[in-house]
Design an enzyme around this catalytic site. Structure first.
Site, PDB file in Angstrom:
ATOM      1  N   THR A  69       0.823  -1.221   0.000  1.00 58.85           N
ATOM      2  CA  THR A  69       0.000   0.000   0.000  1.00 58.85           C
ATOM      3  C   THR A  69       0.855   1.269   0.000  1.00 58.85           C
ATOM      4  O   THR A  69       0.308   2.365  -0.028  1.00 58.85           O
ATOM      5  CB  THR A  69      -0.960   0.039   1.209  1.00 58.85           C
ATOM      6  OG1 THR A  69      -0.189   0.102   2.417  1.00 58.85           O
ATOM      7  CG2 THR A  69      -1.871  -1.184   1.236  1.00 58.85           C
ATOM      8  N   HIS A 102      -2.224  -5.142   7.950  1.00 54.97           N
ATOM      9  CA  HIS A 102      -2.710  -5.373   6.588  1.00 54.97           C
ATOM     10  C   HIS A 102      -2.524  -6.828   6.176  1.00 54.97           C
ATOM     11  O   HIS A 102      -1.874  -7.609   6.870  1.00 54.97           O
ATOM     12  CB  HIS A 102      -1.976  -4.458   5.592  1.00 54.97           C
ATOM     13  CG  HIS A 102      -2.109  -3.005   5.887  1.00 54.97           C
ATOM     14  ND1 HIS A 102      -1.333  -2.030   5.287  1.00 54.97           N
ATOM     15  CD2 HIS A 102      -2.927  -2.337   6.746  1.00 54.97           C
ATOM     16  CE1 HIS A 102      -1.660  -0.843   5.747  1.00 54.97           C
ATOM     17  NE2 HIS A 102      -2.626  -0.998   6.637  1.00 54.97           N
ATOM     18  N   HIS A 168       2.010  12.657   7.302  1.00 57.17           N
ATOM     19  CA  HIS A 168       1.099  11.576   7.689  1.00 57.17           C
ATOM     20  C   HIS A 168      -0.019  12.133   8.546  1.00 57.17           C
ATOM     21  O   HIS A 168       0.206  13.004   9.380  1.00 57.17           O
ATOM     22  CB  HIS A 168       1.866  10.493   8.448  1.00 57.17           C
ATOM     23  CG  HIS A 168       1.064   9.255   8.715  1.00 57.17           C
ATOM     24  ND1 HIS A 168       0.222   9.154   9.806  1.00 57.17           N
ATOM     25  CD2 HIS A 168       0.957   8.086   8.029  1.00 57.17           C
ATOM     26  CE1 HIS A 168      -0.361   7.951   9.785  1.00 57.17           C
ATOM     27  NE2 HIS A 168       0.069   7.289   8.718  1.00 57.17           N
ATOM     28  N   LYS A 178       8.297   4.547  12.019  1.00 59.70           N
ATOM     29  CA  LYS A 178       7.027   3.891  11.679  1.00 59.70           C
ATOM     30  C   LYS A 178       7.229   2.586  10.909  1.00 59.70           C
ATOM     31  O   LYS A 178       6.334   1.738  10.891  1.00 59.70           O
ATOM     32  CB  LYS A 178       6.134   4.826  10.850  1.00 59.70           C
ATOM     33  CG  LYS A 178       5.294   5.770  11.697  1.00 59.70           C
ATOM     34  CD  LYS A 178       4.218   6.458  10.876  1.00 59.70           C
ATOM     35  CE  LYS A 178       2.927   5.669  10.833  1.00 59.70           C
ATOM     36  NZ  LYS A 178       2.703   4.845   9.680  1.00 59.70           N
ATOM     37  N   LYS A 293      -7.030   9.020   4.016  1.00 58.67           N
ATOM     38  CA  LYS A 293      -5.924   9.983   4.076  1.00 58.67           C
ATOM     39  C   LYS A 293      -6.207  11.185   3.174  1.00 58.67           C
ATOM     40  O   LYS A 293      -5.950  12.329   3.557  1.00 58.67           O
ATOM     41  CB  LYS A 293      -4.616   9.296   3.679  1.00 58.67           C
ATOM     42  CG  LYS A 293      -4.172   8.277   4.703  1.00 58.67           C
ATOM     43  CD  LYS A 293      -2.955   7.492   4.273  1.00 58.67           C
ATOM     44  CE  LYS A 293      -2.587   6.487   5.352  1.00 58.67           C
ATOM     45  NZ  LYS A 293      -1.529   5.560   4.935  1.00 58.67           N
TER      46      LYS A 293
END
Length: 421
Positions: A69, A102, A168, A178, A293
């Site tokens: 992703t 995910h 982000h 992250k 987002k």
């Protein structure tokens, strides 16, 4: 006038009023020789000796990558890392796909992400946050949870994290720590990192690193089993590498964030009636979950009671894995969703994305232009549109002929904000 939104692997033409304000990051050309720039960064890293000098030929080396992703160019970075570490036998490498919560990637997807040569040469594995047999307990976080990280990562002799740096929507900036937290953390640790209090903190927002609780927790967890080396890049709208940041995790990431902030965050003088956004195209617009987002970026500059129109192809559906859809259907309105998630007894992975979406929806209406069936969009409490220009025309009845419109062609690659806020 005609403008283009990044959409899937192509672009989407949209006709908007001539008075519309198009907001994009300051364009930076890609580096003329990406490989040479990365090699130089590995030779002269920030705060560390050259990478090659740090790794012994007998070391077991773990390289953590971001999942499908994210547009991190690991098809370039990982081969160049392997080339730099040619003195280490192939069988001593493991590439760990930082899936967070995910889904797994298939071998075919790994080939797409890394290239056939890498997938055939070295072991590539998916991280599984729910499988305690694949995790190691490292201690207790001051944020109130046990810390679990990927076992193969923890047990490696030398650890490298890759990634790319962009603003982000709750961690301030992506990349750096992250990649590890939440990329290869256990589910208990991830749920605390994304709980309602953390996500709802006003300092947990686009472009802010100062006292951001998510960055504080990410730093703490990384400190328990720190990557020995970071390789991050910044990208332009064509996904070309614009700069390389390699070396000591925190120092190199800080420099990368400062660089990204300089060209990605754009001030505007006031909010708009309507904001049209993309989700920056493939791979970020593969599903509706990720499209939050783009909505969140638009939320920064849309008026209260205004309208957001988000174009995201959603080639991977809503998606059909995780709890995103289920949580959205647990209450009838975004306000009720926020109340449910705000209850400390509620804990379900993916709640953070639903929380961020509901915050946007309480503020403004949200239309989605996608390849999804209308029913799927409506079940997510969003409004489908198949013609953005026609939707704009209809919105004039609410906001008047002189309605103000902003366009974010690159979605969350641009973070607009109202000056003085």
């Amino acid at each position: 006038m005609e403008t283009f939104l990044q959409y899937g692997k192509t672009s989407l033409s949209v006709t908007v009023p001539d008075s519309s304000v198009v907001i994009e990051p300051r364009f930076l050309a890609g580096l003329s020789d990406e490989k040479a720039a990365v090699q130089q960064a590995l030779l002269s890293p920030i705060g560390l000796p050259p990478l090659k000098d740090l790794v012994k030929s007998t070391d077991k080396v773990a390289i953590v990558i971001s999942d499908i992703t994210r547009p991190t160019p690991n098809d370039k970075l990982v081969p160049w890392l392997l080339e730099e570490l040619a003195h280490v036998p192939d069988e001593q490498f493991v590439v760990i796909n930082g899936t967070g919560t995910h889904r797994d990637q298939t071998r075919e997807e790994f080939v797409q992400m890394l290239g056939e040569k890498v997938v055939s040469r070295v072991r590539v594995v998916n991280h599984h946050c729910h499988n305690k047999d694949e995790l190691v307990h490292l201690g207790r976080s001051s944020f109130g949870c046990d810390v679990y990280l990927n076992k193969e990562y923890v047990e490696a002799d030398f650890r490298i994290v890759t990634g790319f740096i962009e603003p982000h929507f709750f961690a301030g900036f992506s990349g750096g720590p992250k990649g590890i937290m939440p990329g290869i953390a256990g589910i208990e640790t991830i749920l605390t990192f994304h709980n309602a209090r953390m996500i709802g903190d006003p300092l947990a927002t686009w472009g802010n690193m100062e006292n951001n609780p998510l960055q504080r927790m990410a730093r703490e967890v990384n400190g328990m089993c720190k990557p020995d080396f970071m390789l991050n890049v910044t990208l332009n709208k064509d996904k070309a590498i614009t700069q390389v940041f390699a070396g000591e995790l925190f120092e190199a990431h800080e420099k990368g964030c400062a660089f990204a902030k300089e060209h990605a965050m754009v001030p505007v003088s006031e909010r708009f009636d309507v904001v049209i956004t993309s989700n920056s195209g493939y791979p970020l617009d593969q599903n509706l979950y990720q499209a939050v987002k783009g909505m969140s970026a638009a939320h920064k500059i849309v008026k209260q009671g205004g309208t957001i129109i988000c174009a995201a192809e959603c080639s991977d559906g809503i998606p059909n894995h995780g709890n995103y859809t289920e949580i959205l259907q647990m209450r009838a309105t975004p306000k009720d969703i926020l109340e449910m998630i705000g209850d400390p007894s509620f804990q379900k992975f993916d709640q953070w994305q639903v929380q961020k979406q509901a915050v946007v929806q309480v503020w403004a209406d949200v239309y989605v232009y996608s390849s999804l069936p209308d029913e799927d969009v409506k079940q997510a409490m969003l409004k489908p549109t198949h013609d953005i220009a026609a939707t704009l025309e209809q919105l004039k009845a609410r906001y008047g002929e002189n309605m103000s419109v902003a366009v974010l062609p690159l979605g969350p690659l641009t973070i607009p904000y109202v000056s003085g806020t």
